[in-house]
Design a protein around this motif. Sequence first.
Motif, short mmCIF file in Angstrom:
data_model
loop_
_atom_site.label_atom_id
_atom_site.label_comp_id
_atom_site.label_asym_id
_atom_site.label_seq_id
_atom_site.Cartn_x
_atom_site.Cartn_y
_atom_site.Cartn_z
N TRP A 7 0.84 -1.21 0.00
CA TRP A 7 0.00 0.00 0.00
C TRP A 7 0.87 1.25 0.00
O TRP A 7 0.48 2.27 -0.57
N ASP A 8 2.04 1.19 0.61
CA ASP A 8 2.94 2.33 0.64
C ASP A 8 3.56 2.60 -0.74
O ASP A 8 3.70 3.75 -1.14
N ASP A 9 3.91 1.55 -1.45
CA ASP A 9 4.51 1.70 -2.79
C ASP A 9 4.23 0.44 -3.61
O ASP A 9 5.04 -0.48 -3.64
N HIS A 14 -13.07 -1.07 -12.04
CA HIS A 14 -12.65 -1.43 -10.68
C HIS A 14 -11.95 -0.24 -10.03
O HIS A 14 -11.45 0.65 -10.72
N GLY A 15 -11.86 -0.27 -8.71
CA GLY A 15 -11.25 0.83 -7.97
C GLY A 15 -9.81 1.12 -8.38
O GLY A 15 -9.42 2.28 -8.55
N GLY A 16 -9.00 0.08 -8.55
CA GLY A 16 -7.61 0.28 -8.94
C GLY A 16 -7.49 0.90 -10.32
O GLY A 16 -6.67 1.80 -10.54
N ALA A 17 -8.31 0.44 -11.26
CA ALA A 17 -8.27 1.00 -12.62
C ALA A 17 -8.74 2.45 -12.62
O ALA A 17 -8.21 3.28 -13.37
N MET A 18 -9.72 2.77 -11.78
CA MET A 18 -10.16 4.16 -11.68
C MET A 18 -9.03 5.04 -11.14
O MET A 18 -8.80 6.14 -11.65
N ARG A 19 -8.30 4.54 -10.17
CA ARG A 19 -7.18 5.30 -9.62
C ARG A 19 -6.05 5.45 -10.67
O ARG A 19 -5.43 6.51 -10.77
N THR A 46 -3.26 8.88 -14.72
CA THR A 46 -2.98 9.14 -16.12
C THR A 46 -3.56 10.47 -16.59
O THR A 46 -2.88 11.25 -17.26
N LEU A 47 -4.80 10.72 -16.25
CA LEU A 47 -5.51 11.88 -16.79
C LEU A 47 -5.30 13.17 -16.01
O LEU A 47 -5.30 14.25 -16.60
N CYS A 48 -5.15 13.06 -14.71
CA CYS A 48 -5.08 14.26 -13.87
C CYS A 48 -3.71 14.47 -13.23
O CYS A 48 -3.48 15.49 -12.59
N GLY A 49 -2.83 13.50 -13.37
CA GLY A 49 -1.48 13.65 -12.84
C GLY A 49 -1.34 13.42 -11.35
O GLY A 49 -0.30 13.73 -10.78
N PHE A 50 -2.37 12.85 -10.71
CA PHE A 50 -2.24 12.56 -9.29
C PHE A 50 -1.15 11.53 -9.07
O PHE A 50 -1.02 10.57 -9.82
N GLU A 51 -0.38 11.73 -8.04
CA GLU A 51 0.64 10.77 -7.67
C GLU A 51 -0.03 9.56 -7.01
O GLU A 51 -1.12 9.67 -6.46
N GLN A 52 0.68 8.45 -7.01
CA GLN A 52 0.14 7.22 -6.45
C GLN A 52 -0.33 7.42 -5.02
O GLN A 52 -1.41 6.98 -4.65
N ARG A 53 0.40 8.12 -4.21
CA ARG A 53 0.00 8.33 -2.80
C ARG A 53 -1.27 9.17 -2.70
O ARG A 53 -2.08 8.97 -1.80
N GLN A 54 -1.45 10.12 -3.61
CA GLN A 54 -2.63 10.99 -3.58
C GLN A 54 -3.91 10.23 -3.92
O GLN A 54 -4.97 10.53 -3.37
N TRP A 89 -4.88 7.27 -3.28
CA TRP A 89 -5.48 6.44 -2.23
C TRP A 89 -6.44 7.26 -1.38
O TRP A 89 -7.28 6.70 -0.67
N ALA A 90 -6.36 8.59 -1.44
CA ALA A 90 -7.25 9.45 -0.66
C ALA A 90 -8.67 9.49 -1.24
O ALA A 90 -9.59 9.90 -0.55
N PHE A 91 -8.85 9.05 -2.49
CA PHE A 91 -10.17 9.04 -3.10
C PHE A 91 -10.97 7.86 -2.57
O PHE A 91 -10.54 6.72 -2.68
#
Length: 189
Positions: free
Chosen positions: A102-104, A140-145, A150-158, A160-162
Amino acid sequence: MSGFTLHLLRHGAPETPGLLMGRTDGAPTPAGIAACAAQAVGLGIEHLVASDLRRSRAAGEAIAKILGLPLTIDSRWRELDFGDWDGLASGAVDRDALGRFWDDPNAHPPPGGERWSALVARVAAAIGDLAPVPTLIVTHGGAMRAALHTLCGFEQRQIWAFDLPYAARLSLRVWPGEPVSAQIIGLAR
């Protein structure tokens, strides 16, 4: 270009919730399918896509029937493959290994599982192949993240807040091009 609306809909509740369900092809509940169908009404979509896994495909089939649209099945919208952990409850997985994941999730993928970067690459390819028309993707949740990354440039850590509960719909305005970009226009639960 004016862009197009892309709706990402997480599948409804599975019959056995609480599992790490990547490639595990668990069945959805009737209530989960109905919740997804309710999220699709009134969106004005022209294209409907679903992951090939039952929990997404069944909701896609129900939506297609209601809206009178053909359904395209695309396995690139599958959940992250959890490898040896797939189908297990998180409590059945080594706590430290799960924490590192979950961390990386790219540096510490599940044993025999998929790296985060591989999920992002396949979702990005699927997005790149979309026609610029109002589209709904049941996924699925992972594909949405991965799509948010991809589309908004959110980092992986960001990402998980959704909070993306079952049957959550994320609506984006997408502008094709290099790079593809998007703006979040809504989240419906």
